[in-house]
Scaffold this motif. Sequence first.
Motif: not given
Length: 973
Positions: A403-418, A441-444, A451-457
């Motif tokens: 699942a992590k490998v697939i997630a990495a490929a997913a964000v690579k193809e869709n870097p703007q997907s929250t 993610a916040l860099d992109l 994403l900011w809320k999750q990081l603060v939490q």
Amino acid sequence: MSGRKDFLSQQAPENYVAGLGRGATGFTTRSDLGPAREGPSEDQIKEALAKRAAQLGVSATATIGYGQDDADAYVLQAPTPSAYGAVEKKDEDDDDERFQDPENEVGLFATGAYDRDDDEADRIYQDIDERMDRRRKARRLVLLSHTPRTSACEAYGLSFPLLHEQIADLNPFARREVREKQERDEYEAKNPKIQQQFADLKRSLGSVTDEQWQNIPEVGDLTGKNRRTKQNLRQRFYAVPDSVIAGARNSTEFDTSVADGATTNGSGGDNVDGTMTNFADIGAARDKVLQVNLDKAAMGSADANSGSASTIDPKGYLTNLSKTELRGQGYDIGDVKRVESLLQSVIKTNSRHPPGYIALARLHELAGKAVKARDVMAQCCSLNPHSEDAWLENIRLNEGHNAKVIAAAAVKENPQSTRLWTRATELETDQLSKKRVLRRALDLLPKSVVLWKQLVQLSEDETEARLLLSKACSEIPASIELHLALARIVETVDEARKVLNTCRRANPKNAEVWIAATRLEEQVGSKNTQNIMKRAVQSLANENAMLKREEWIEQAEKCEEEGAILTGQSIIRETLSYGLDEDDDRKKLFMEDAQASISRGRYEIARAIYAYILRIWPTSKSAWEASANLEKTHGKKEDLWNVLEKAVEAVPQADDLWIQYANEKYQSGDVDGARIVLGKAFNQSPSENIYLEAINLEAKNGQIEQARELLAQARQEAGTDRVWVKSVAFARSYPSPHDTNNSTALDLVTQALQLYPSQPKLWMQKAQIYESLTLIPQAREAYSTGTRACPHSVTLWLLFSRLEEQKAGSVVKARSVLDRAKAANPKNERLWLESVRLERRAGNLTAAKNLMARALQPSECHKSGPLWSERIWHLEPRTQRKPLSLEAVKVVESDPTLFVTVARVFWAERKLEKAVTWFEKAILCDSDDGDTWAWYWKFLEMHGGAEKREDVLGKMRMAEPRHGDVWAQVRKG
């Protein structure tokens, strides 16, 4: 004797087959063919054919010359004729394969006999074909005769055959044949035959395994009608014989005793001596077998799910639940395969459609094919790399590292997907990895609030959270949520105000910032909340961003829910009248808003609304009463006293407010305070209500003489009929020591009737005094005179009838009184009900039913709940009570007496929950009916808990019921 042969001796006609008319078929045997011999040679055949052709006058060969040179001559070879003279057809002229029978490659008429007529027809068609060929060839040769000679061709470097080919290409007839042939070949290529289309599939059938043959689905009819018919056939059930059930019950039973004089068979059926089967035992056995099957099914489902609870994905619990339901319901595998084939066609038709792949993958998952589902989603992600749903579904179907490998490929193809970054964060197990993913993610996506809320939490340190929120607010200045979160965790109030001001300047049209600022002032104990809300209303109005009244009330209730009561009151004070004109019925609208807030449990907002109403209409009696009822129901005793104190000061002429204030003081045990309140009321408004309340107060406290003096004073200053009625009742209840025969009360009622002869209560009191003295004639005279003076008093007629029935013992006279009463008061349910009860008490059930039938006519009292209740409970058999109750509810619709009767019917059938429901309906219908409360209390004493009884008792005290046939008598007694 004639020389002609008989019929059977004659030669058979040509092609004759015996029995052909009755369906016989001819055949040839060895005897018909004769002995085997060698046929003619090829030379002999040619010689015979040439001889035949010479007889017909056709030369074997013929030449046709064109021009002078041999090169210009073409020899046409004449075809060889057949035995009948027809020239044999060439192989190239054979009929096309399309016109042949597919089961017979020779022809449809290969079995038929070939006679002279067939030969002549073939010859004619062949002559026509040859003539057409000669015409085409002649046209070609004509063109060739006008072409240049070989020498001229050689001068240009062309040989004669090449030139001939070029000229042939220029011939339009030759081009037409070539074109027709090409068109025919192209048509056959585009429209191949069925056997050609499936030729490759037929060849591939040789590699099909036995397992694949068995898994081929049956051809099904997917039409709705046939599918439903087949499902009904599959769902047909048959009753199990009782003998089978009894045998199943006794199959595992062990008997340790032997019955005397009888033996039973082993299957638990009938006894040997002929006695009948015990059907009660069989019914119990059936229930037992059913219970065992249900337990097995429950245990089976539990076993199927056991061991997998720790591996269930919390995010996909709906899918797992659907899978359990699918297996439990036992869907046909054929249906699953048909759906699978449909989804396969969807993704083949449009491979760029992710929902089709997702549906197919979930179908495989439901069918238990997890690997196949993952393969489908992997294919979908490869074809649709920019689909968020496809990647999320693929991640869900996988676990752990995959699942992590697939997630990495997913964000690579869709870097703007929250959504994908959030899902990738959820896959991480430790806090450090989660933070690392979120920072990447916040860099992109630096503008993502989620994403900011999750990081603060994830921040464990408050200082770190403060820094992150500051950075987030600088990146997203329009985010109100982040600014409010930062304002909550800053160190000082000034910093919080600074943050809110910054947010307000960035969002001038948002009311939430102003509400947060008001709540901040409330938290620090400032009294500036009202001013801030006033500025908020002005600013929002200038920006044309003002909320609606309903939205402001909702925000105020939200503030109360979160503990900001002053903020909610400020909102109500500044916005309740916004958008309303003076002509609108604002008072009614505000009262409705207060009641709505009370129904939602927002009592502080309701108090604020009532305070706003009383600020505009300070002399509104209804508003003061509503506010007092709110404090009485949901407030404190001191708050209620304060409201009532202000109410009597604002509306001093309102007797009800004075009386309520005195009652509240008395109920709290402050008798002197109640006297003080009534004393103030006397000074403001010495009305009969105040006098009567003071008399009740003194009588309750045992001050009889003082109460008697107050009554005498009231008769002089406020001598209304109510005061006289109260005086007579008081004289009867508290007679003086020397008054033994109620003479005082009789004198008072005589004086009162001279003043108020049309007051029915005075006539009732006079008659009741005579009844208490057993003076029946005088009582009858009082009732008779009273009914003539007050013919529309139903209670007076009822008392007169009961006097004749119970005291005088004359049912006939009582019936006559009721008849006169019904004539004077038509369509009165109380009079009809008393007539029916009179006949029932007299034992005349037939007359009672007839009267009931007349009373329930549409022209009389068809919708009377008490009449229907009397009929259900006393005039019909027990088996008819429930159907009659249903009919009565449909006719009457709403009546507390009828609802209590329905509740009692369910109570008698031991359906306690339904009985409670109908009792509650009766109370909601009319909470002032004491009989309803009495029946409900009796039911709860037998079947209710202590907590429920306390709750009902509290509601009854609040309702203070005063009416009811039995309740009123007990209450007065």
